[in-house]
Design an enzyme around this catalytic site. Structure first.
Site, PDB file in Angstrom:
ATOM      1  N   ASP A 163       3.986  -6.022   5.135  1.00 53.76           N
ATOM      2  CA  ASP A 163       3.573  -7.411   5.383  1.00 53.76           C
ATOM      3  C   ASP A 163       2.185  -7.671   4.789  1.00 53.76           C
ATOM      4  OD1 ASP A 163       2.052  -6.001   7.186  1.00 53.76           O
ATOM      5  OD2 ASP A 163       2.626  -7.178   8.944  1.00 53.76           O
ATOM      6  N   ASP A 186       8.859  -3.769   6.596  1.00 57.46           N
ATOM      7  CA  ASP A 186       7.869  -3.970   7.660  1.00 57.46           C
ATOM      8  C   ASP A 186       8.326  -5.089   8.589  1.00 57.46           C
ATOM      9  OD1 ASP A 186       5.512  -2.891   8.524  1.00 57.46           O
ATOM     10  OD2 ASP A 186       4.247  -3.870   7.025  1.00 57.46           O
ATOM     11  N   LYS A 217       9.539  -0.480   9.869  1.00 54.26           N
ATOM     12  CA  LYS A 217       8.249   0.003  10.396  1.00 54.26           C
ATOM     13  C   LYS A 217       7.704  -1.064  11.334  1.00 54.26           C
ATOM     14  CE  LYS A 217       4.242   0.050   7.779  1.00 54.26           C
ATOM     15  NZ  LYS A 217       3.357  -0.835   8.566  1.00 54.26           N
ATOM     16  N   GLU A 231      -3.532   4.608  10.226  1.00 53.41           N
ATOM     17  CA  GLU A 231      -4.471   3.869   9.368  1.00 53.41           C
ATOM     18  C   GLU A 231      -5.894   3.907   9.922  1.00 53.41           C
ATOM     19  OE1 GLU A 231      -3.053  -0.007   8.228  1.00 53.41           O
ATOM     20  OE2 GLU A 231      -4.956  -0.541   7.268  1.00 53.41           O
TER      21      GLU A 231
HETATM   22  O1  KIV Z   1       1.754  -3.763   5.144  1.00 52.44           O
HETATM   23  C1  KIV Z   1       1.309  -2.738   4.609  1.00 52.44           C
HETATM   24  O2  KIV Z   1       1.099  -2.658   3.389  1.00 52.44           O
HETATM   25  C2  KIV Z   1       1.019  -1.593   5.470  1.00 52.44           C
HETATM   26  C3  KIV Z   1       0.204  -0.486   4.880  1.00 52.44           C
HETATM   27  C4  KIV Z   1      -1.237  -0.823   5.054  1.00 52.44           C
HETATM   28  C5  KIV Z   1       0.541   0.829   5.438  1.00 52.44           C
HETATM   29  O3  KIV Z   1       1.390  -1.579   6.609  1.00 52.44           O
END
Ligand code: KIV
Length: 282
Positions: free
Chosen positions: A47, A86, A116, A185
């Site tokens: 995201d 995501d 995720k 992170e």
């Molecule tokens: O959205 C994204 O790119 C992420 C990364 C920072 C791991 O969650």
């Protein structure tokens, strides 16, 4: 080149073998193909597209429809890497039922392999329910960008013993809930190492030091396509924005001075046909 599709089992085997995993973000068809050409293990349709593709200030505004749109494009280009979709803010936060429905949509409509979501102990029950529904889940702990304002901004997490212990507890809770891997992170490198040692599932770091099981970066950050701000943990592997600006400036100049298109980029027509056409126009 090995062309077979990367599986969750391959990802978990990598930790057992001590092989470091690589994960990059992609948001469209060309970068899906580029990910496979580079041979990374995992592609995240993150995201983060809210910031690096849509020009938003953060990830909170990103919707399910936008995620599905971008996941579909990546899936068309990427045939080898494991594709993570995501879950956007508020697609899994209101109820477990809604979380399962939305995780299912990312897989069924988008075509990603796994999903995720951000959150630790508080989201373990949600992760468990999604996994039970047959959808593999990657957790995301430490700095969680969707709730960055509640964490005091885009800052390193786990600064004191209590906060650091909480992140380790988050990792263990997600592992127990069935997450197949974790993204961690913006935590101190020694804490990243302790987290990786505390769980048997692979821990992929972004600003978590090099003693974790793999690394992920936002592609637009590491190739210099997005330069509004550059977090400390980003390494620039290329700087492609100036090369693109150069190419497009040359295009503009050549169109202005009439050197593009030349004969090699133009279609011809038989002289006779042209003469006939001209006569008919008189
Ligand atoms: O959205 C994204 O790119 C992420 C990364 C920072 C791991 O969650």
């Amino acid at each position: 080149m090995n062309t077979s599709k990367v599986t969750i089992q391959d990802i978990q085997q990598a930790k057992m073998d001590g092989r470091k995993l690589t994960m990059m973000t992609a948001y469209d068809y060309p970068f899906g193909m580029i990910a496979d050409a580079a041979g990374v293990d995992i592609v995240l349709v993150g995201d983060s597209l809210g910031m690096v593709v849509m020009g938003l200030e953060g990830t909170v505004e990103v919707t399910m429809a936008q995620m599905i749109h971008h996941i579909k494009a990546v899936v068309r280009g990427c045939k080898k890497a494991l594709i993570v979709g995501d879950m956007p803010f508020m697609s899994y936060n209101t109820s477990i039922r809604e979380a399962i429905v939305n995780a299912g949509r990312l897989m069924k409509e988008g075509g990603c392999d796994v999903v995720k979501l951000e959150g630790g102990v508080d989201f373990a029950a949600t992760v468990q329910a999604i996994v039970k529904a047959g959808i593999p889940v990657q957790g995301h702990i430490g700095l969680t960008p969707q709730t960055a304002s509640a964490l005091g901004g885009f800052k390193m997490q786990g600064r004191d013993v209590t906060a650091a212990k909480q992140i380790i507890d988050d990792a263990k809770a997600l592992e127990a809930a069935g997450a197949f891997s974790l993204v961690v992170e913006a935590v101190p490198a020694p804490l990243g190492e302790l987290i990786a040692q505390s769980v048997t599932i692979p821990v992929i770091g972004i600003g978590a030091g090099n003693k974790v099981d793999g690394q992920v970066l936002v592609t637009h950050d590491m190739i210099g396509l997005f330069d509004k701000f550059v977090p400390k943990f980003v390494k620039r592997y290329a700087n492609i924005k100036p090369a693109i600006v150069d190419a497009l400036t040359t295009f503009k100049d050549e169109v202005s001075n009439g050197t593009f298109p030349g004969p090699e980029h133009s279609f011809s027509m038989p002289d006779e046909a042209l003469e006939n056409l001209k006569k008919q126009l008189k």
